[in-house]
Write a protein that holds these residues in place. Sequence first.
Motif, PDB file in Angstrom:
ATOM      1  N   MET A 191       0.464  -9.653   5.579  1.00  0.00           N
ATOM      2  CA  MET A 191       1.842 -10.288   5.135  1.00  0.00           C
ATOM      3  C   MET A 191       2.753 -10.654   6.359  1.00  0.00           C
ATOM      4  SD  MET A 191       2.996  -8.032   1.920  1.00  0.00           S
ATOM      5  CE  MET A 191       4.677  -8.453   1.995  1.00  0.00           C
ATOM      6  N   PHE A 192       2.711  -9.868   7.476  1.00  0.00           N
ATOM      7  CA  PHE A 192       3.423 -10.106   8.843  1.00  0.00           C
ATOM      8  C   PHE A 192       2.880 -11.446   9.425  1.00  0.00           C
ATOM      9  CE2 PHE A 192       3.482  -9.753  13.469  1.00  0.00           C
ATOM     10  CZ  PHE A 192       5.154  -9.638  13.396  1.00  0.00           C
ATOM     11  N   GLY A 225       3.703 -17.165  10.545  1.00  0.00           N
ATOM     12  CA  GLY A 225       3.263 -18.706  10.151  1.00  0.00           C
ATOM     13  C   GLY A 225       4.072 -19.266   9.618  1.00  0.00           C
ATOM     14  N   VAL A 226       4.935 -18.515   8.499  1.00  0.00           N
ATOM     15  CA  VAL A 226       5.873 -19.462   8.025  1.00  0.00           C
ATOM     16  C   VAL A 226       7.243 -19.870   8.686  1.00  0.00           C
ATOM     17  CG1 VAL A 226       7.552 -19.344   6.253  1.00  0.00           C
ATOM     18  CG2 VAL A 226       5.436 -18.897   5.508  1.00  0.00           C
ATOM     19  N   ASN A 273      -6.091   9.982   1.222  1.00  0.00           N
ATOM     20  CA  ASN A 273      -4.825   9.455   1.721  1.00  0.00           C
ATOM     21  C   ASN A 273      -4.941   8.496   3.005  1.00  0.00           C
ATOM     22  OD1 ASN A 273      -3.461  11.106  -0.072  1.00  0.00           O
ATOM     23  ND2 ASN A 273      -3.451  12.753   1.151  1.00  0.00           N
ATOM     24  N   LEU A 274      -5.767   8.912   3.935  1.00  0.00           N
ATOM     25  CA  LEU A 274      -5.924   8.106   5.038  1.00  0.00           C
ATOM     26  C   LEU A 274      -6.503   6.463   4.665  1.00  0.00           C
ATOM     27  CD1 LEU A 274      -5.739   8.348   7.990  1.00  0.00           C
ATOM     28  CD2 LEU A 274      -8.192   8.920   8.415  1.00  0.00           C
ATOM     29  N   ARG A 275      -7.467   6.475   3.830  1.00  0.00           N
ATOM     30  CA  ARG A 275      -7.795   5.270   3.409  1.00  0.00           C
ATOM     31  C   ARG A 275      -6.850   4.457   2.612  1.00  0.00           C
ATOM     32  NH1 ARG A 275     -12.806   8.064   1.648  1.00  0.00           N
ATOM     33  NH2 ARG A 275     -11.772   8.088  -0.539  1.00  0.00           N
ATOM     34  N   MET A 276      -5.866   5.030   1.856  1.00  0.00           N
ATOM     35  CA  MET A 276      -4.686   4.310   1.121  1.00  0.00           C
ATOM     36  C   MET A 276      -3.608   3.815   2.488  1.00  0.00           C
ATOM     37  SD  MET A 276      -4.623   3.923  -1.809  1.00  0.00           S
ATOM     38  CE  MET A 276      -4.900   4.804  -3.645  1.00  0.00           C
ATOM     39  N   MET A 277      -3.682   4.853   3.273  1.00  0.00           N
ATOM     40  CA  MET A 277      -2.799   4.485   4.324  1.00  0.00           C
ATOM     41  C   MET A 277      -3.163   3.072   5.123  1.00  0.00           C
ATOM     42  SD  MET A 277      -1.458   6.279   7.865  1.00  0.00           S
ATOM     43  CE  MET A 277      -3.319   5.790   8.776  1.00  0.00           C
ATOM     44  N   HIS A 278      -4.641   3.212   5.615  1.00  0.00           N
ATOM     45  CA  HIS A 278      -5.001   2.109   6.296  1.00  0.00           C
ATOM     46  C   HIS A 278      -4.884   0.747   5.203  1.00  0.00           C
ATOM     47  CE1 HIS A 278      -6.157   3.716   9.880  1.00  0.00           C
ATOM     48  NE2 HIS A 278      -6.963   4.642   9.225  1.00  0.00           N
ATOM     49  N   GLY A 279      -5.459   0.897   3.851  1.00  0.00           N
ATOM     50  CA  GLY A 279      -4.938  -0.063   2.951  1.00  0.00           C
ATOM     51  C   GLY A 279      -3.785  -0.936   2.810  1.00  0.00           C
ATOM     52  N   ILE A 280      -2.805   0.130   3.057  1.00  0.00           N
ATOM     53  CA  ILE A 280      -1.295  -0.561   2.888  1.00  0.00           C
ATOM     54  C   ILE A 280      -0.997  -1.151   4.291  1.00  0.00           C
ATOM     55  CG2 ILE A 280       1.179   0.321   2.903  1.00  0.00           C
ATOM     56  CD1 ILE A 280       0.082   2.140   1.111  1.00  0.00           C
ATOM     57  N   ASN A 281      -1.694  -0.569   5.315  1.00  0.00           N
ATOM     58  CA  ASN A 281      -1.448  -1.377   6.708  1.00  0.00           C
ATOM     59  C   ASN A 281      -2.149  -2.745   6.691  1.00  0.00           C
ATOM     60  OD1 ASN A 281       0.079   0.859   7.867  1.00  0.00           O
ATOM     61  ND2 ASN A 281      -1.513   1.820   8.895  1.00  0.00           N
TER      62      ASN A 281
END
Length: 64
Positions: free
Chosen positions: A48-49, A54-55, A34-42
């Motif tokens: 993206m941010f 940049g845009v 779960n923690l690895r998934m959370m860090h991946g999503i972060n």
Amino acid sequence: MERLISILKIGPVFKYFVRVFKKDKNGEFPTSSNLRMMHGINKISIVMFLICIGVLVYRAFFRG
């Protein structure tokens, strides 16, 4: 005034960004799926941010 300065410190935020994008070689932080998934999503949301910033900068300077 010192309390306000201590509240507005953003050093821990940058430490988190470094920690998210760096592998934990020493076993310093706990891991789970779960923690690895959370860090991946972060990671995805941080990238993206930065692309969106940049845009926005591009549009502000080149579209007038």
